[in-house]
Design a protein around this motif. Sequence first.
Motif, PDB file in Angstrom:
ATOM      1  N   HIS A 108      28.773   1.928 -28.910  1.00  0.00           N
ATOM      2  CA  HIS A 108      30.083   1.191 -28.572  1.00  0.00           C
ATOM      3  C   HIS A 108      29.638  -0.233 -29.051  1.00  0.00           C
ATOM      4  O   HIS A 108      28.887  -0.715 -28.607  1.00  0.00           O
ATOM      5  N   ASP A 109      30.689  -1.024 -30.049  1.00  0.00           N
ATOM      6  CA  ASP A 109      30.333  -2.498 -30.067  1.00  0.00           C
ATOM      7  C   ASP A 109      31.184  -3.236 -29.274  1.00  0.00           C
ATOM      8  O   ASP A 109      31.231  -4.417 -29.207  1.00  0.00           O
ATOM      9  N   LYS A 111      34.274  -3.550 -29.168  1.00  0.00           N
ATOM     10  CA  LYS A 111      35.746  -3.598 -29.762  1.00  0.00           C
ATOM     11  C   LYS A 111      36.345  -2.610 -30.243  1.00  0.00           C
ATOM     12  O   LYS A 111      37.158  -2.580 -31.296  1.00  0.00           O
TER      13      LYS A 111
END
Length: 738
Positions: A108-109, A111
């Motif tokens: 996951h980033d 965002k």
Amino acid sequence: MEALRFQVVGEAFKKKPLDVKAPEDRPAKYFGKNVFNREKMYKYLPKEIYEEMIHVMDDGARLDRKVADAVAEGMKQWAIENGVTHYTHWFQPLTEGTAEKHDSFIEHDGKGGMVEEFTGKLLVQQEPDASSFPSGGIRSTFEARGYSAWDPTSPVFIIDDTLCIPTVFISYSGEALDYKAPLLRALHAVNVAATEVCHYFDPEVKKVVSNLGWEQEYFLVDEGLYAARPDLLLTGRTLMGHDSAKNQQMDDHYFGSIPERVAAFMRELEIEALQLGIPCKTRHNEVAPNQFELAPIFEETNLAVDHNMLLMSVMRRVARKHGFRVLLHEKPFAGINGSGKHNNWSLSTDNGILLHAPGKTAVQNLRFAVFIVETLMGVYRHNGLLKASIMSATNAHRLGANEAPPAIISSFLGKQLTELLDHIEKADRENLLTMAGKQGMKLDIPEIPELLIDNTDRNRTSPFAFTGNRFEFRAVGSEANCASAMIALNSAVAEALTDFKKRVDARVAETAAEYEGTEHNATYHAIIDILREDIKTCKPIRFDGNGYSDEWVEEAARRGLDVEKSCPVIFERYLDPESIQMFESLGVMTRKELEARNEVKWETYTKKIQIEARVLGDLSMNHIIPVATRYQSLLLTNVENMTDIFSKDKAQRLSARNIKLIEEIAERTSAIESQVEELVNARKQANKIDSEHDKAIAYHDTVEPRLDAIRYEIDKLELIVDDSLWPLPKYRELLFIR
């Protein structure tokens, strides 16, 4: 049944070779294409990180986490450029195979999207579930945690869309659960011991490397025929099957022209192997029909073991693309040669000197004699352990079968080397070694020509033969992990060299005063004295005769060599006091690890025989007996019809053969039924035994012998039952690729 069998056979014979298109470049150009080797490291890593990694790989320096992060980033960049989406820690549990769990690069980033990440932490260590791998009691089923840790000395490689990272596999409490961890320890031990002995002759030596060149033998069978043989599918070997009228007796397959379909398979296999950095060198037909061999150029032992495990996996995958199945079982077919994996082993220094090769000076030849003799000392002291290291339920079928070395470890040296050692042992000690001032050392031994490599004949009955500049450990089985034999051999030689140096140093301390003020050298005289002692001590392991003869078995027993043939009993050698002392003193394995591994060995042996017994029982009762009975009914109908047409006397005369066959079928099916019942009962009794050791012995003594007894009856039925009814592809169909 008839239509199905012949449809399978027919389809198998229709297979056409695939059009294997080789890369446009020559092999030297695409060699290592899918490997993160030094060339790739130099390109994708910062210079200082590259230099740190070389220090780690060549000198055994500790890997700093910051370096690991930088390496992981470079690896990821290279991998993504090659279409990789996943990574895995690739390890070698105690299953004789390899294991891997794939994870993607995505994270996951924060965002709502994804990024591709691969850090030093993920590169260096993972936690695969350890509860479902063999542990020999080190891990309880509910204790799942285990660790895989990167081995930076073996390069990372790409298979399809996955970055494969060679690792060790250990338990939560630190015990090795794989082959690589103890192998690395054994290689470290022999490096330390051999380097110290080398310093007697060359103080500049910094490192000694163990080298391995394996020769992989294997069978190919058509995939359709393989699928029609449940015994091949489930056990890797044929549990029944009468000899083909023609097999290997004409010696026409060995080194013969490679069949077109097989050549296409070999080409694709070599292309993939070369791209993975496996230096394939030799390919040819072996002795038995459908048997072949692939051999690489020598490599450092740890890397060679990894490459062999990887190659066996690639072989299976490529073979299916060509309509084949690879058989790596040591004895898939009775009555013809089985398959081995000769391990050509040697030691060399960091400056390129082969320690088992003769030299051109007296010092070099004394060093050569020392390393030959101390290798023999290790093999002699631990000959039972070395046999245990290559023994398995599958390899037991092959050893001593007039096609492979006997189940007694001995070493063939050849006439020239034997005479050299005899001369050193028996010559006048005072005249054997002299110091001649500026001329240096003179060694009164026969000339050792460089042609020694060619002057050493080969003895195919010797399990551990000297072949000119190396030893060939011929007893290793074709489906085995080479690490098992290499752990035992390198440890045994490390112990012998350590003991040799200890005794030489003690002798020097005792006699140094005698040589003070003279041209004589106390160290060289001490080396000669200890060398002569060891030549005498290890003489029982030297045997240049016929290892297949009954006389050798008796002679070996008189010499004190291990002549045990029972596989489960042979495994006990790992727990001999001298074995435990050797492994623990060298830091290779602890008593706990050795005990656990033996539990795994006994349990594995039991399970393999158990599976074979179940498969044979099923085939006997549900395939063979129904078919034989059906044919018997057809014969009975024929006899009855004869009496309706002919007179009683004539009908009896004309039906005599059929009546005889009816009686034989009845006798043999009855024998099979009773023997299968005995087999089941023997298995049930053995299964009640709690001790894995005792259970394995019970399976060896009471279950396994019944397999051959049942097979004998079935193979006789195969000769008399109508061929169109027989449910399984026969040897004449399995053994000849069309």
